[in-house]
Write a protein that holds these residues in place. Structure first.
Motif, mmCIF file in Angstrom:
data_model
loop_
_atom_site.group_PDB
_atom_site.id
_atom_site.type_symbol
_atom_site.label_atom_id
_atom_site.label_comp_id
_atom_site.label_asym_id
_atom_site.label_seq_id
_atom_site.Cartn_x
_atom_site.Cartn_y
_atom_site.Cartn_z
ATOM 1 N N GLY A 85 -11.304 1.703 -1.325
ATOM 2 C CA GLY A 85 -11.221 0.344 -1.835
ATOM 3 C C GLY A 85 -9.866 -0.230 -1.487
ATOM 4 O O GLY A 85 -9.079 0.377 -0.765
ATOM 5 N N ASP A 86 -9.579 -1.399 -2.008
ATOM 6 C CA ASP A 86 -8.372 -2.120 -1.639
ATOM 7 C C ASP A 86 -7.254 -1.909 -2.654
ATOM 8 O O ASP A 86 -7.492 -1.813 -3.861
ATOM 9 C CB ASP A 86 -8.676 -3.613 -1.516
ATOM 10 N N LEU A 87 -6.036 -1.871 -2.136
ATOM 11 C CA LEU A 87 -4.840 -1.738 -2.957
ATOM 12 C C LEU A 87 -4.089 -3.056 -2.899
ATOM 13 O O LEU A 87 -3.745 -3.529 -1.814
ATOM 14 C CB LEU A 87 -3.967 -0.597 -2.425
ATOM 15 N N TYR A 88 -3.876 -3.665 -4.060
ATOM 16 C CA TYR A 88 -3.157 -4.922 -4.187
ATOM 17 C C TYR A 88 -1.864 -4.666 -4.959
ATOM 18 O O TYR A 88 -1.915 -4.132 -6.070
ATOM 19 C CB TYR A 88 -3.972 -5.947 -4.984
ATOM 20 N N ASP A 116 -9.634 4.506 2.580
ATOM 21 C CA ASP A 116 -10.542 3.634 3.310
ATOM 22 C C ASP A 116 -10.543 2.290 2.600
ATOM 23 O O ASP A 116 -11.299 2.072 1.662
ATOM 24 C CB ASP A 116 -11.948 4.241 3.342
ATOM 25 N N GLY A 117 -9.643 1.427 3.002
ATOM 26 C CA GLY A 117 -9.527 0.119 2.380
ATOM 27 C C GLY A 117 -8.346 -0.621 2.966
ATOM 28 O O GLY A 117 -7.694 -0.152 3.894
ATOM 29 N N ASP A 118 -8.066 -1.782 2.429
ATOM 30 C CA ASP A 118 -6.981 -2.620 2.909
ATOM 31 C C ASP A 118 -5.847 -2.635 1.901
ATOM 32 O O ASP A 118 -6.050 -2.426 0.697
ATOM 33 C CB ASP A 118 -7.471 -4.052 3.136
ATOM 34 N N LEU A 119 -4.659 -2.905 2.395
ATOM 35 C CA LEU A 119 -3.469 -3.022 1.578
ATOM 36 C C LEU A 119 -3.012 -4.470 1.602
ATOM 37 O O LEU A 119 -2.826 -5.048 2.670
ATOM 38 C CB LEU A 119 -2.355 -2.116 2.135
ATOM 39 N N TYR A 120 -2.851 -5.055 0.421
ATOM 40 C CA TYR A 120 -2.374 -6.426 0.284
ATOM 41 C C TYR A 120 -1.114 -6.405 -0.563
ATOM 42 O O TYR A 120 -1.124 -5.881 -1.684
ATOM 43 C CB TYR A 120 -3.418 -7.302 -0.415
ATOM 44 N N MET A 121 -0.023 -6.950 -0.028
ATOM 45 C CA MET A 121 1.229 -6.989 -0.765
ATOM 46 C C MET A 121 1.777 -8.410 -0.735
ATOM 47 O O MET A 121 1.760 -9.051 0.317
ATOM 48 C CB MET A 121 2.250 -6.032 -0.159
#
Length: 171
Positions: A85-88, A116-121
């Protein structure tokens, strides 16, 4: 407030553990210093940390769907996570320490290193210094020998993308 000390000495025990949990929000938690901070060690989904002061946020087995970290002070160990999943990470500070080598964000190399996911910072501040040991950096995705995912696993061994959130235009 969780003080991970035993007789005044850092115990390196987890101050908070989540397992098989879904839709959990942790607010205003404090567990910082040289100890291990917080961990969501087993199979959690939709987890949020808000306004926390933690040595690290740690997921051995993958978090699922999302892990959101907002308005937090993250200390010595940073974010160490396996994920599907995604990490914010938003409006947060990473405070490095000279006594601990490592990365600001890394996968759990001893638990397969899968992410398996995207990183948003967004709106992140980096402070302090880390020791000069090899492997330092902002992001690291590594696997300890013999700890990779099972043969045929759909989980990749690294963070797939580092990108800005997608802005959708109405049709």
């Amino acid at each position: 407030i969780a003080n991970a000390l035993i007789d005044g000495v850092d115990s390196y025990a987890y101050a908070l553990t989540l397992s098989n949990s879904m839709d959990v929000t942790i607010k205003n938690a404090t567990a910082n210093g040289k100890g291990w901070g917080a961990t969501g060690s087993n199979n959690c989904a939709n987890i949020r940390f808000e306004r926390c002061d933690l040595s690290r946020i740690d997921f051995h087995r993958p978090f699922q769907n999302y892990l959101k970290i907002n308005d937090c002070n993250i200390g010595t160990y940073g974010v160490v996570a396996s994920g599907i999943g995604d990490l914010y990470v938003t409006n947060s500070i990473f405070n490095a320490s000279p006594y601990k080598p490592g990365n600001i964000i890394s996968t759990r190399s001893d638990a397969g290193g899968g992410f398996d996911g995207d990183l948003y910072m967004e709106n992140i501040k980096l402070t302090g210094l880390r020791s000069g040991a090899p492997g330092n950096g902002i992001i690291n995705a590594a696997v300890t020998a013999g700890q990779g995912p099972s043969s045929g696993s759909p989980i990749s061994l690294s963070l797939i993308h580092i990108s800005e959130p997608t802005r959708r235009t109405p049709i």
